[in-house]
Design a protein around this motif. Structure first.
Motif, PDB file in Angstrom:
ATOM      1  N   UNK A 233     -11.319 -10.765  13.317  1.00  0.00           N
ATOM      2  CA  UNK A 233     -11.227  -9.815  12.218  1.00  0.00           C
ATOM      3  C   UNK A 233     -11.304  -8.405  12.788  1.00  0.00           C
ATOM      4  N   UNK A 234     -10.338  -7.592  12.469  1.00  0.00           N
ATOM      5  CA  UNK A 234     -10.331  -6.205  12.923  1.00  0.00           C
ATOM      6  C   UNK A 234     -11.352  -5.408  12.129  1.00  0.00           C
ATOM      7  N   UNK A 235     -12.070  -4.550  12.819  1.00  0.00           N
ATOM      8  CA  UNK A 235     -13.044  -3.695  12.136  1.00  0.00           C
ATOM      9  C   UNK A 235     -12.555  -2.260  12.224  1.00  0.00           C
ATOM     10  N   UNK A 236     -12.059  -1.769  11.118  1.00  0.00           N
ATOM     11  CA  UNK A 236     -11.544  -0.400  11.066  1.00  0.00           C
ATOM     12  C   UNK A 236     -12.460   0.492  10.243  1.00  0.00           C
ATOM     13  N   UNK A 237     -13.774   0.145  10.197  1.00  0.00           N
ATOM     14  CA  UNK A 237     -14.686   0.945   9.379  1.00  0.00           C
ATOM     15  C   UNK A 237     -14.833   2.359   9.921  1.00  0.00           C
ATOM     16  N   UNK A 238     -14.441   2.586  11.170  1.00  0.00           N
ATOM     17  CA  UNK A 238     -14.476   3.956  11.682  1.00  0.00           C
ATOM     18  C   UNK A 238     -13.349   4.779  11.068  1.00  0.00           C
ATOM     19  N   UNK A 239     -12.321   4.116  10.574  1.00  0.00           N
ATOM     20  CA  UNK A 239     -11.246   4.809   9.871  1.00  0.00           C
ATOM     21  C   UNK A 239     -11.597   4.855   8.392  1.00  0.00           C
ATOM     22  N   UNK A 240     -11.736   6.040   7.855  1.00  0.00           N
ATOM     23  CA  UNK A 240     -12.108   6.189   6.454  1.00  0.00           C
ATOM     24  C   UNK A 240     -10.875   6.342   5.585  1.00  0.00           C
ATOM     25  N   UNK A 241     -10.927   5.708   4.437  1.00  0.00           N
ATOM     26  CA  UNK A 241      -9.911   5.908   3.412  1.00  0.00           C
ATOM     27  C   UNK A 241     -10.460   6.977   2.485  1.00  0.00           C
ATOM     28  N   UNK A 242      -9.764   8.098   2.399  1.00  0.00           N
ATOM     29  CA  UNK A 242     -10.240   9.197   1.578  1.00  0.00           C
ATOM     30  C   UNK A 242      -9.332   9.494   0.403  1.00  0.00           C
ATOM     31  N   UNK A 243      -8.299   8.669   0.230  1.00  0.00           N
ATOM     32  CA  UNK A 243      -7.333   8.935  -0.825  1.00  0.00           C
ATOM     33  C   UNK A 243      -6.718   7.633  -1.303  1.00  0.00           C
ATOM     34  N   UNK A 244      -6.403   7.597  -2.583  1.00  0.00           N
ATOM     35  CA  UNK A 244      -5.686   6.464  -3.163  1.00  0.00           C
ATOM     36  C   UNK A 244      -4.482   7.009  -3.920  1.00  0.00           C
ATOM     37  N   UNK A 245      -3.432   6.204  -4.022  1.00  0.00           N
ATOM     38  CA  UNK A 245      -2.247   6.580  -4.791  1.00  0.00           C
ATOM     39  C   UNK A 245      -2.054   5.555  -5.896  1.00  0.00           C
ATOM     40  N   UNK A 246      -1.480   5.995  -6.988  1.00  0.00           N
ATOM     41  CA  UNK A 246      -1.315   5.118  -8.140  1.00  0.00           C
ATOM     42  C   UNK A 246      -0.027   4.324  -8.053  1.00  0.00           C
ATOM     43  N   UNK A 247      -0.019   3.217  -8.784  1.00  0.00           N
ATOM     44  CA  UNK A 247       1.169   2.366  -8.852  1.00  0.00           C
ATOM     45  C   UNK A 247       2.329   3.169  -9.412  1.00  0.00           C
ATOM     46  N   UNK A 248       3.528   2.848  -8.985  1.00  0.00           N
ATOM     47  CA  UNK A 248       4.705   3.505  -9.514  1.00  0.00           C
ATOM     48  C   UNK A 248       5.144   4.725  -8.725  1.00  0.00           C
ATOM     49  N   UNK A 249       4.279   5.260  -7.871  1.00  0.00           N
ATOM     50  CA  UNK A 249       4.684   6.386  -7.038  1.00  0.00           C
ATOM     51  C   UNK A 249       5.617   5.860  -5.953  1.00  0.00           C
ATOM     52  N   UNK A 250       6.642   6.639  -5.620  1.00  0.00           N
ATOM     53  CA  UNK A 250       7.588   6.253  -4.578  1.00  0.00           C
ATOM     54  C   UNK A 250       6.836   6.221  -3.252  1.00  0.00           C
ATOM     55  N   UNK A 251       6.785   5.049  -2.628  1.00  0.00           N
ATOM     56  CA  UNK A 251       6.001   4.933  -1.403  1.00  0.00           C
ATOM     57  C   UNK A 251       6.436   3.712  -0.598  1.00  0.00           C
ATOM     58  N   UNK A 252       5.929   3.644   0.623  1.00  0.00           N
ATOM     59  CA  UNK A 252       6.250   2.541   1.535  1.00  0.00           C
ATOM     60  C   UNK A 252       5.524   1.270   1.118  1.00  0.00           C
ATOM     61  N   UNK A 253       5.965   0.153   1.667  1.00  0.00           N
ATOM     62  CA  UNK A 253       5.312  -1.131   1.430  1.00  0.00           C
ATOM     63  C   UNK A 253       3.925  -1.128   2.081  1.00  0.00           C
ATOM     64  N   UNK A 254       2.904  -1.677   1.414  1.00  0.00           N
ATOM     65  CA  UNK A 254       1.571  -1.760   2.021  1.00  0.00           C
ATOM     66  C   UNK A 254       1.564  -2.644   3.272  1.00  0.00           C
ATOM     67  N   UNK A 255       0.732  -2.290   4.229  1.00  0.00           N
ATOM     68  CA  UNK A 255       0.559  -3.077   5.447  1.00  0.00           C
ATOM     69  C   UNK A 255      -0.264  -4.331   5.173  1.00  0.00           C
TER      70      UNK A 255
END
Length: 159
Positions: free
Chosen positions: A1-23
Motif C-alpha cells: 500500500x502506497x503511503x502518500x500522507x506526506x502529500x496533502x490534498x488541499x482542494x476538491x473539484x465538483x462533479x461536472x467540471x471539465x477535467x481529466x479522468x481520476x487516477x
C-alpha cells in the motif's frame, strides 16, 4: 500500500467540471463526505491526507486534486438506509421537519437508518425497507451543503 500522507490534498473539484479522468477513487459514506482534515484510503491502496481550508460537503462524482497533479474521484459508498414509501408528500414534510437528510426519488424517499425516525414514519403509515445503497440526499435550499447549519429567524434572503 502506497503511503502518500506526506502529500496533502488541499482542494476538491465538483462533479461536472471539465477535467481529466481520476487516477484512483475513494468510497466514502454520506457522513464521511463532510470533512476538513482526514486521512483517506483509496481503492488502489493510497493513503492521502485531506487538508481542506474549511469543512466541506462532497458529493458522488466530485474529486480531490493531488498536489502533483491528478485527481482522486469520490464515490458514494453503500450504507444502511431506509427506503420509505407511502404518502410521500406528507412523509417528506415530517422528515424535513426533523432536519433529517433525505434522498427524494419519484416513488420513494431514502434516509439513513435511525430507529426513532423509523418508528415515527411507521406510526404515520409509511412502509420501511432496509436497504444498503449509496446515499445522496438533497442539498440545502440556499446553496448550503448540509441541512443542519441554518437558522429559523430572518435571513438576508427574506428581507
Amino acid at each position: 500500500m502506497a503511503d502518500l500522507t506526506s502529500q496533502q490534498i488541499q482542494r476538491a473539484v465538483t462533479a461536472g467540471q471539465d477535467r481529466a479522468q481520476p487516477l484512483d477513487h475513494c468510497l466514502l459514506g454520506y457522513d464521511e463526505r463532510f470533512l476538513r482534515r482526514k486521512v483517506i484510503e483509496t481503492a488502489g491502496g493510497w493513503r492521502l491526507l485531506v487538508n481542506l481550508g474549511r469543512a466541506t460537503s462532497l458529493d458522488h462524482g466530485d474529486a480531490f486534486v493531488l498536489e502533483g497533479g491528478g485527481l482522486v474521484g469520490i464515490r458514494a459508498a453503500p450504507e444502511p438506509l431506509y427506503a420509505v414509501t407511502g404518502e410521500l408528500l406528507r412523509l417528506a414534510w415530517h422528515i424535513g421537519n426533523r432536519h433529517t437528510p433525505c434522498q427524494v426519488e419519484p416513488s420513494r424517499l431514502v434516509i439513513q437508518r435511525d430507529p426513532v425516525i423509523g418508528h415515527m414514519l411507521s406510526h404515520l403509515g409509511a412502509t420501511l425497507a432496509e436497504i444498503q445503497e449509496p446515499f445522496t440526499p438533497e442539498r440545502g435550499a440556499y446553496g448550503h451543503s448540509r441541512t443542519h447549519a441554518h437558522e429559523h429567524g430572518a435571513t438576508p434572503h427574506a428581507q
